[in-house]
Scaffold this motif. Structure first.
Motif, PDB file in Angstrom:
ATOM      1  N   PRO A 251      80.664  50.065 135.896  1.00  0.00           N
ATOM      2  CA  PRO A 251      81.977  50.095 135.236  1.00  0.00           C
ATOM      3  C   PRO A 251      82.425  51.528 134.949  1.00  0.00           C
ATOM      4  N   LEU A 252      83.698  51.795 135.147  1.00  0.00           N
ATOM      5  CA  LEU A 252      84.229  53.118 134.815  1.00  0.00           C
ATOM      6  C   LEU A 252      84.215  53.326 133.308  1.00  0.00           C
ATOM      7  N   THR A 253      84.552  52.274 132.558  1.00  0.00           N
ATOM      8  CA  THR A 253      84.523  52.316 131.092  1.00  0.00           C
ATOM      9  C   THR A 253      83.796  51.060 130.606  1.00  0.00           C
ATOM     10  N   PRO A 254      83.359  51.029 129.353  1.00  0.00           N
ATOM     11  CA  PRO A 254      82.717  49.809 128.835  1.00  0.00           C
ATOM     12  C   PRO A 254      83.579  48.563 128.976  1.00  0.00           C
ATOM     13  N   ALA A 255      84.884  48.729 128.961  1.00  0.00           N
ATOM     14  CA  ALA A 255      85.791  47.578 129.097  1.00  0.00           C
ATOM     15  C   ALA A 255      85.761  46.982 130.497  1.00  0.00           C
ATOM     16  N   ASP A 256      85.167  47.699 131.452  1.00  0.00           N
ATOM     17  CA  ASP A 256      85.151  47.252 132.851  1.00  0.00           C
ATOM     18  C   ASP A 256      83.829  46.588 133.254  1.00  0.00           C
ATOM     19  N   GLU A 257      82.985  46.259 132.292  1.00  0.00           N
ATOM     20  CA  GLU A 257      81.666  45.710 132.625  1.00  0.00           C
ATOM     21  C   GLU A 257      81.756  44.369 133.348  1.00  0.00           C
ATOM     22  N   GLU A 258      82.629  43.497 132.897  1.00  0.00           N
ATOM     23  CA  GLU A 258      82.786  42.190 133.551  1.00  0.00           C
ATOM     24  C   GLU A 258      83.328  42.366 134.967  1.00  0.00           C
ATOM     25  N   LEU A 259      84.246  43.295 135.138  1.00  0.00           N
ATOM     26  CA  LEU A 259      84.797  43.582 136.460  1.00  0.00           C
ATOM     27  C   LEU A 259      83.727  44.143 137.389  1.00  0.00           C
ATOM     28  N   ALA A 260      82.845  44.974 136.849  1.00  0.00           N
ATOM     29  CA  ALA A 260      81.764  45.536 137.658  1.00  0.00           C
ATOM     30  C   ALA A 260      80.827  44.433 138.144  1.00  0.00           C
ATOM     31  N   GLU A 261      80.562  43.464 137.285  1.00  0.00           N
ATOM     32  CA  GLU A 261      79.712  42.346 137.700  1.00  0.00           C
ATOM     33  C   GLU A 261      80.387  41.546 138.818  1.00  0.00           C
ATOM     34  N   LEU A 262      81.698  41.337 138.706  1.00  0.00           N
ATOM     35  CA  LEU A 262      82.424  40.660 139.780  1.00  0.00           C
ATOM     36  C   LEU A 262      82.362  41.477 141.064  1.00  0.00           C
ATOM     37  N   GLY A 263      82.469  42.792 140.942  1.00  0.00           N
ATOM     38  CA  GLY A 263      82.369  43.650 142.115  1.00  0.00           C
ATOM     39  C   GLY A 263      81.024  43.517 142.804  1.00  0.00           C
ATOM     40  N   LEU A 264      79.957  43.464 142.019  1.00  0.00           N
ATOM     41  CA  LEU A 264      78.615  43.294 142.600  1.00  0.00           C
ATOM     42  C   LEU A 264      78.479  41.932 143.280  1.00  0.00           C
ATOM     43  N   GLN A 265      79.059  40.908 142.677  1.00  0.00           N
ATOM     44  CA  GLN A 265      78.999  39.585 143.302  1.00  0.00           C
ATOM     45  C   GLN A 265      79.820  39.539 144.593  1.00  0.00           C
ATOM     46  N   HIS A 266      80.881  40.342 144.622  1.00  0.00           N
ATOM     47  CA  HIS A 266      81.748  40.388 145.803  1.00  0.00           C
ATOM     48  C   HIS A 266      81.062  41.120 146.965  1.00  0.00           C
ATOM     49  N   THR A 267      80.153  42.037 146.654  1.00  0.00           N
ATOM     50  CA  THR A 267      79.420  42.757 147.702  1.00  0.00           C
ATOM     51  C   THR A 267      78.069  42.102 147.934  1.00  0.00           C
ATOM     52  N   ALA A 268      77.132  42.390 147.055  1.00  0.00           N
ATOM     53  CA  ALA A 268      75.766  41.866 147.230  1.00  0.00           C
ATOM     54  C   ALA A 268      75.719  40.353 147.071  1.00  0.00           C
ATOM     55  N   GLY A 269      76.498  39.817 146.140  1.00  0.00           N
ATOM     56  CA  GLY A 269      76.414  38.397 145.831  1.00  0.00           C
ATOM     57  C   GLY A 269      76.778  37.480 146.981  1.00  0.00           C
ATOM     58  N   ARG A 270      77.870  37.775 147.658  1.00  0.00           N
ATOM     59  CA  ARG A 270      78.298  36.896 148.753  1.00  0.00           C
ATOM     60  C   ARG A 270      77.294  36.861 149.900  1.00  0.00           C
ATOM     61  N   TYR A 271      76.476  37.916 150.023  1.00  0.00           N
ATOM     62  CA  TYR A 271      75.498  37.971 151.104  1.00  0.00           C
ATOM     63  C   TYR A 271      74.065  37.773 150.608  1.00  0.00           C
ATOM     64  N   SER A 272      73.899  37.532 149.312  1.00  0.00           N
ATOM     65  CA  SER A 272      72.566  37.337 148.748  1.00  0.00           C
ATOM     66  C   SER A 272      72.415  35.987 148.056  1.00  0.00           C
ATOM     67  N   HIS A 273      73.392  35.617 147.254  1.00  0.00           N
ATOM     68  CA  HIS A 273      73.297  34.385 146.475  1.00  0.00           C
ATOM     69  C   HIS A 273      73.007  33.151 147.332  1.00  0.00           C
ATOM     70  N   SER A 277      69.208  32.729 145.766  1.00  0.00           N
ATOM     71  CA  SER A 277      69.323  32.053 144.479  1.00  0.00           C
ATOM     72  C   SER A 277      68.662  30.673 144.524  1.00  0.00           C
ATOM     73  N   LYS A 278      68.409  30.116 143.352  1.00  0.00           N
ATOM     74  CA  LYS A 278      67.769  28.796 143.276  1.00  0.00           C
ATOM     75  C   LYS A 278      68.706  27.685 143.734  1.00  0.00           C
ATOM     76  N   LYS A 279      70.005  27.815 143.424  1.00  0.00           N
ATOM     77  CA  LYS A 279      70.962  26.764 143.763  1.00  0.00           C
ATOM     78  C   LYS A 279      71.581  26.946 145.135  1.00  0.00           C
ATOM     79  N   GLY A 280      71.672  28.181 145.622  1.00  0.00           N
ATOM     80  CA  GLY A 280      72.308  28.435 146.906  1.00  0.00           C
ATOM     81  C   GLY A 280      73.822  28.396 146.805  1.00  0.00           C
ATOM     82  N   GLY A 281      74.480  28.547 147.942  1.00  0.00           N
ATOM     83  CA  GLY A 281      75.941  28.544 147.972  1.00  0.00           C
ATOM     84  C   GLY A 281      76.516  29.857 147.487  1.00  0.00           C
ATOM     85  N   TRP A 282      77.842  29.927 147.456  1.00  0.00           N
ATOM     86  CA  TRP A 282      78.520  31.139 147.016  1.00  0.00           C
ATOM     87  C   TRP A 282      78.307  31.391 145.535  1.00  0.00           C
TER      88      TRP A 282
END
Length: 363
Positions: A251-273, A277-282
Motif C-alpha cells: 500500500p502507498l498509504t495505510p488507507a490503501d491496505e485493502e486495495l493492496a490485498e486486492l492487487g495481490l489477489q489480482h496478480t498472484a491470486g488468480r494464478y495461485s488460488h 488453496s484448500k477450496k480452489g477456484g478463483w
C-alpha cells in the motif's frame, strides 16, 4: 556469453556473503534461460514456427534494434560450450525451457521431430555429465503458430494439446529430469500480452482474452500435472509445479491496505488460488470485483469465466512446490478522477480503479 550476468552476480554475492551472511547448507545456485531467447536455429531441420518467430518477422521494430531470436546466443549449436561455462562457475542447476515447436513442429503429437529430441537429449546428458541438475520448463511463451491460428490460449482445446505435448516430453526425458515447471509466468502470457498487444502473439484484446487465457492455462497445467502424477511419478519420482511472476504489491498509504490485498489477489491470486488453496477456484475477492466491474461496463455477466466443479477439482492441489520469479515491487493507490490508469499489470488496473507506482527513493 550466456552466463555473463550470473558470473557477475555470483562474484558480488560471494563478497557480500563473506562480509555479512552465509547461505545455508544445501542452498543451490543456478541459472535460467528460455528456448526462444537463447537457442537460435529458428528454422533448422524440421523445427516448426512459434508465435515469437511470426511476431518478430512480421513486426519489424517491435523489439529494440529489430532484434530477433533467429540466432540469439546460438545455444542450439553451442550447447556444450554453455554447459562448460555453467560448470566452470559452479552452478548446481540449470533451468531451461523446451521449445514446443522444436519437438512437435506443428504443435501436435502426430508430427514428432527426431532432431529436436536429439538436441534436448544431448543437452540433458551433457549437464548430468558435469554434475549439473537439469530443471525443465515445458512452456516459456513459444506457442506453435498452428495452435495460435486456432485461438491459442483463448481456445479451450489448447489444454488437450498441451497435455499431449507434456505427456510426450515426460516420456522422453523424465528418466533424467526430476524437477519440472509446466508453464512460466502465465500472467505475462495472459495479462501483459493481451492487455498491451506488444508481446507475441501481438493481439490486443483486454476484454475477454486475458481471462480466457488465465483459465485455460491453469487447466492445461493441471492436465499435465495429473498425467505426470498418474503415469510417471511412480517410476520417475520427480516433482512438477507452475511458476508465477510474483509482482509484489504494497500500500502507498495505510488507507490503501485493502486495495493492496486486492492487487495481490489480482496478480498472484488468480494464478495461485485455483492451484494452492484448500477450496480452489478463483479468489472470492476477485470474483466480486469482476462481477461489479463487468456490470458497470454494461455486460450481463462477469468477464471472469467460471470454473466447473470438475475443473476446480482438476486444478486444486496440482503442485509439488510453489515456484515464482520475483523482479520488483510496486506501491498501489486509488486512481484520481480522469487519471490514465494504463493497463494491468504495468501501470495500474482499471478493474480495481488503481494505479501502480514506484517509490522514487528506490534504487
Amino acid at each position: 556469453m550466456l552466463f555473463y550476468n550470473i558470473v557477475v552476480l555470483s562474484v558480488l554475492n560471494t563478497v557480500w556473503c563473506i562480509n555479512l551472511r552465509k547461505f545455508p547448507t544445501g542452498f543451490k545456485f543456478g541459472a535460467a534461460t528460455a528456448a526462444y531467447q537463447i537457442e537460435g536455429a529458428w528454422n533448422v531441420s524440421d523445427k516448426g514456427v512459434s508465435i515469437w518467430d511470426t511476431f518478430v518477422h512480421n513486426n519489424p521494430g517491435a523489439i529494440k534494434n529489430d532484434e530477433t531470436g533467429d540466432i540469439a546466443a546460438d545455444s542450439y549449436h553451442n550447447w556444450q560450450a554453455d554447459i562448460d561455462i555453467a560448470s566452470d562457475i559452479g552452478l548446481h542447476f540449470y533451468r531451461f525451457s523446451v521449445s514446443w515447436p522444436r519437438l512437435l513442429p506443428t504443435g501436435y503429437v502426430n508430427n514428432k521431430s527426431e532432431d529436436g529430441k536429439n538436441y534436448y537429449n544431448k543437452l540433458i546428458d551433457g549437464l548430468l555429465a558435469k554434475g549439473i541438475e537439469p530443471i525443465v520448463t515445458l512452456y516459456h511463451w513459444d506457442l506453435p503458430q498452428p495452435i495460435q491460428d486456432l485461438g491459442g490460449w483463448t481456445n479451450p482445446l489448447i489444454a488437450e494439446y498441451f497435455a499431449d505435448y507434456a505427456n510426450y516430453v515426460f516420456s522422453l526425458f523424465g528418466d533424467r529430469v526430476k524437477i519440472w515447471i509446466t508453464i512460466n509466468e502465465a500472467i505475462s502470457v495472459c495479462d501483459f500480452a493481451y492487455n498491451s498487444g506488444i508481446l507475441a502473439p501481438g493481439i490486443k484484446e483486454p476484454i475477454y482474452a486475458t481471462y480466457l487465457c488465465n483459465k485455460h492455462i491453469l487447466i492445461a497445467h493441471a492436465k499435465a500435472y495429473r498425467i505426470y502424477e498418474k503415469y510417471y511419478r511412480p517410476r520417475q519420482h520427480g516433482k512438477v509445479s507452475f511458476a508465477n511472476n510474483l509482482l509484489w504489491i504494497e500500500p502507498l498509504t495505510p488507507a490503501d491496505e485493502e486495495l493492496a490485498e486486492l492487487g495481490l489477489q489480482h496478480t498472484a491470486g488468480r494464478y495461485s488460488h485455483p492451484i494452492y488453496s484448500k477450496k480452489g477456484g478463483w479468489p472470492l475477492s476477485i470474483v466480486k470485483v469482476m462481477e461489479e466491474y463487468s456490470k458497470k461496463q454494461g455486460f450481463h455477466s462477469s468477464r471472469l469465466p467460471r470454473f466447473t466443479n470438475e475443473e476446480i477439482q482438476l486444478i486444486r492441489g496440482s503442485y509439488d512446490f510453489y515456484a515464482f520469479n520475483h523482479y520488483t515491487t510496486r506501491l498501489i493507490r486509488p486512481a484520481q478522477p480522469g487519471e490514465d490508469i494504463g493497463f494491468w499489470f504495468l501501470t495500474g488496473s482499471p478493474e480495481l480503479n488503481a494505479v501502480l507506482v514506484a517509490d522514487p527513493s528506490w534504487p
